[in-house]
Design a protein around this motif. Structure first.
Motif, short mmCIF file in Angstrom:
data_model
loop_
_atom_site.label_atom_id
_atom_site.label_comp_id
_atom_site.label_asym_id
_atom_site.label_seq_id
_atom_site.Cartn_x
_atom_site.Cartn_y
_atom_site.Cartn_z
N LEU A 46 -10.09 -11.89 9.36
CA LEU A 46 -8.89 -11.38 8.70
C LEU A 46 -9.15 -11.39 7.21
N GLN A 47 -8.92 -10.26 6.55
CA GLN A 47 -9.06 -10.19 5.10
C GLN A 47 -7.74 -9.76 4.46
N LEU A 48 -7.42 -10.38 3.34
CA LEU A 48 -6.31 -10.00 2.49
C LEU A 48 -6.91 -9.58 1.15
N ILE A 49 -6.69 -8.32 0.76
CA ILE A 49 -7.37 -7.73 -0.39
C ILE A 49 -6.37 -7.35 -1.47
N PRO A 54 -2.28 1.12 0.31
CA PRO A 54 -2.17 2.44 -0.33
C PRO A 54 -1.24 2.48 -1.53
N VAL A 55 -0.20 1.64 -1.55
CA VAL A 55 0.73 1.65 -2.67
C VAL A 55 0.41 0.57 -3.69
N GLY A 56 -0.72 -0.10 -3.52
CA GLY A 56 -1.16 -1.07 -4.50
C GLY A 56 -0.85 -2.51 -4.18
N ASP A 57 -0.14 -2.78 -3.09
CA ASP A 57 0.14 -4.16 -2.70
C ASP A 57 -1.10 -4.78 -2.03
N VAL A 58 -0.94 -6.03 -1.59
CA VAL A 58 -2.03 -6.70 -0.88
C VAL A 58 -2.31 -5.98 0.43
N GLY A 59 -3.56 -5.61 0.65
CA GLY A 59 -3.95 -4.95 1.89
C GLY A 59 -4.42 -5.97 2.92
N THR A 60 -4.26 -5.64 4.20
CA THR A 60 -4.72 -6.51 5.28
C THR A 60 -5.71 -5.76 6.15
N ASN A 89 -18.91 -5.15 11.54
CA ASN A 89 -17.71 -4.58 10.93
C ASN A 89 -17.00 -3.60 11.88
N PHE A 90 -16.93 -3.99 13.14
CA PHE A 90 -16.29 -3.15 14.16
C PHE A 90 -14.78 -3.16 13.94
N GLY A 91 -14.21 -2.02 13.58
CA GLY A 91 -12.79 -1.91 13.31
C GLY A 91 -12.41 -2.11 11.86
N LYS A 92 -13.38 -2.36 10.98
CA LYS A 92 -13.05 -2.55 9.56
C LYS A 92 -12.48 -1.27 8.97
N ASP A 93 -11.39 -1.40 8.25
CA ASP A 93 -10.68 -0.25 7.68
C ASP A 93 -10.28 0.75 8.76
N GLY A 94 -10.07 0.25 10.00
CA GLY A 94 -9.66 1.12 11.10
C GLY A 94 -10.77 1.96 11.68
N VAL A 347 -17.25 -6.86 -11.27
CA VAL A 347 -18.40 -5.99 -11.06
C VAL A 347 -18.45 -4.98 -12.19
N GLY A 348 -19.66 -4.75 -12.73
CA GLY A 348 -19.84 -3.78 -13.81
C GLY A 348 -20.05 -4.49 -15.13
N ASP A 349 -19.25 -4.15 -16.13
CA ASP A 349 -19.23 -4.88 -17.39
C ASP A 349 -18.32 -6.08 -17.18
N ILE A 350 -18.91 -7.24 -16.95
CA ILE A 350 -18.13 -8.41 -16.54
C ILE A 350 -17.08 -8.79 -17.57
N SER A 351 -17.36 -8.58 -18.85
CA SER A 351 -16.40 -8.95 -19.89
C SER A 351 -15.16 -8.06 -19.87
N GLU A 352 -15.28 -6.86 -19.30
CA GLU A 352 -14.16 -5.91 -19.30
C GLU A 352 -13.64 -5.59 -17.90
N ALA A 353 -14.39 -5.93 -16.87
CA ALA A 353 -14.04 -5.50 -15.50
C ALA A 353 -12.77 -6.17 -15.00
N ASP A 354 -12.03 -5.44 -14.16
CA ASP A 354 -10.87 -6.02 -13.48
C ASP A 354 -11.34 -7.08 -12.50
N THR A 355 -10.47 -8.03 -12.23
CA THR A 355 -10.79 -9.11 -11.29
C THR A 355 -10.35 -8.72 -9.89
N GLY A 356 -11.29 -8.70 -8.98
CA GLY A 356 -10.99 -8.45 -7.59
C GLY A 356 -10.77 -9.78 -6.86
N ILE A 357 -9.82 -9.80 -5.94
CA ILE A 357 -9.55 -11.02 -5.16
C ILE A 357 -9.46 -10.63 -3.68
N THR A 358 -10.27 -11.29 -2.86
CA THR A 358 -10.25 -11.07 -1.42
C THR A 358 -10.23 -12.41 -0.70
N GLY A 359 -9.21 -12.63 0.11
CA GLY A 359 -9.16 -13.81 0.95
C GLY A 359 -9.66 -13.49 2.35
#
Length: 367
Positions: A46-49, A54-60, A89-94, A347-359
């Motif tokens: 189970l991943q929470l991203i 699609p609307v920008g909330d936490v994805g499951t 990754n059987f079934g990942k992202d549907g 990822v990318g320019d670490i000083s400027e990159a957005d922070t990704g969070i995945t549980g």
């Protein structure tokens, strides 16, 4: 509550009802020395991203990270084999249209005490980490961002070839001649590996305490034997990589340390770290230097774990940093466990990159 967390809670309730005794894979005796073993590995996740919906909330996402069938055994005392399939990754992202393929398939012959020749589809023996079995990792998954073999060569870190492995006292060694990048002339006239020279990969490991004789190394052991080892590896093939700047040799080097020290009261300290350097052309984002580290303290069936990985690419703004605090529940050691982590990444320019969070929460059954 959303359906995904409800299903996860139901799964955990089922786990709590399972018996606590050890599991044994199917072992079929065929003759005096011949034995066939059949095992199954299942890893539902189970991943929470963050911003994954699609609307920008936490994805499951609920999917099977790995579904493997393992078949291995002995033909004679000295002749053995190993094969396994995977459908990752059987079934990942549907997506259930995922390839089912052979992941390992090789024959081994022991021609002297603990000295083997392997032939077939093998893991390239660059480092201890990429030689670990997915069944026995101490974290949810590999530090795959740090394993950067030649693009387009082999499949999932494997390649076809022949390998010598074994021990000389406390020194473990593996040396392989693998197919590597095929000699080919591309449509633009670029020639990769013009002399069709195979790939060479080798590693050595010094065991200070208990000798690690596993075919696939473990990220954590559950016994009373202390383990401390250091290793180094190299991977080389000439003219194996084509980039915009031309054709380049493919070179990789690694060094690593592994520590698993059992303590009183069914406790253990586990530490694992590795450093990698890649040269695949100065304009390839795969080129650069990186490291990972893992540390865990096991209290019986409970283990907090902290891991991190970093890669500094030779190409500007192609760097990576990930911090992964996690927690493991070892219900039946490697047979049945539940691992969880939160990956905080840039990822990318670490000083400027957005922070990704995945549980991530991953249940494992190996039987």
């Amino acid at each position: 509550m959303r359906p995904a967390p409800i299903r996860l809670l139901s799964l955990l309730a089922l786990v709590a009802l399972l018996p606590a005794g050890p599991a044994v894979a199917a072992k079929i005796p065929i003759g005096d020395e011949a034995v066939l073993n059949v095992s199954l590995l299942l890893q539902p996740q189970l991943q929470l991203i963050k911003d994954g919906a699609p609307v920008g909330d936490v994805g499951t996402d609920l999917f099977l990270r790995r579904a493997r069938i393992l078949v291995f055994g002995n033909v004679t005392k000295h002749l053995s084999f190993f094969a396994e399939t995977d459908q990752p990754n059987f079934g990942k992202d549907g997506n259930f249209d995922v390839a089912f393929y052979i992941q390992d398939a090789f024959i081994s012959y022991e021609f002297a005490d603990k000295i083997f020749v392997d032939a077939g589809f093998l893991i390239a023996p660059l480092s201890r980490h990429n030689l670990q079995g997915a069944i026995a990792l101490n974290t949810v998954d590999y530090h795959s961002n740090l394993i950067r073999f030649t693009p387009g060569v082999g499949k999932v870190w494997r390649d076809v070839g022949i390998q010598l492995r074994g021990f000389a006292g406390p020194l473990g060694f593996r040396a392989a001649i693998l197919n590597g990048a095929e000699g080919v002339r591309k449509p633009d006239g670029t020639v990769v590996n013009p002399d069709d020279i195979p790939r060479g990969v080798a590693s050595v490991r010094w065991n200070f305490l208990t000798r690690e004789e596993d075919l696939f190394f473990q990220g954590i052991y559950f016994d009373d034997k202390p383990r401390l080892s250091v290793g180094a590896g190299v991977d080389y093939q000439p003219s194996a990589v084509a980039t915009a700047s031309g054709v380049h040799d493919s070179f990789a080097a690694s060094t690593d340390i592994f520590l698993d020290i059992p303590l009183a009261g069914d406790q253990a300290v586990i530490f694992n770290t590795g450093v990698y350097n890649y040269r695949q052309g100065f304009d390839s984002p795969q080129s650069g230097t990186g490291f990972f580290s893992e540390v865990g303290w096991r209290f019986g069936q409970l283990e907090p774990v902290l891991s991190a990985e970093y890669f500094n690419s030779r190409v500007q703004n192609q760097d990576l940093f990930v911090l992964r605090p996690g927690f493991n529940l070892w219900f039946q050691k490697h047979t049945l466990n539940l691992k969880s982590e939160v990956a905080i990444s840039k990822v990318g320019d670490i000083s400027e990159a957005d922070t990704g969070i995945t549980g991530t929460a991953q249940l494992q059954l190996f039987y």
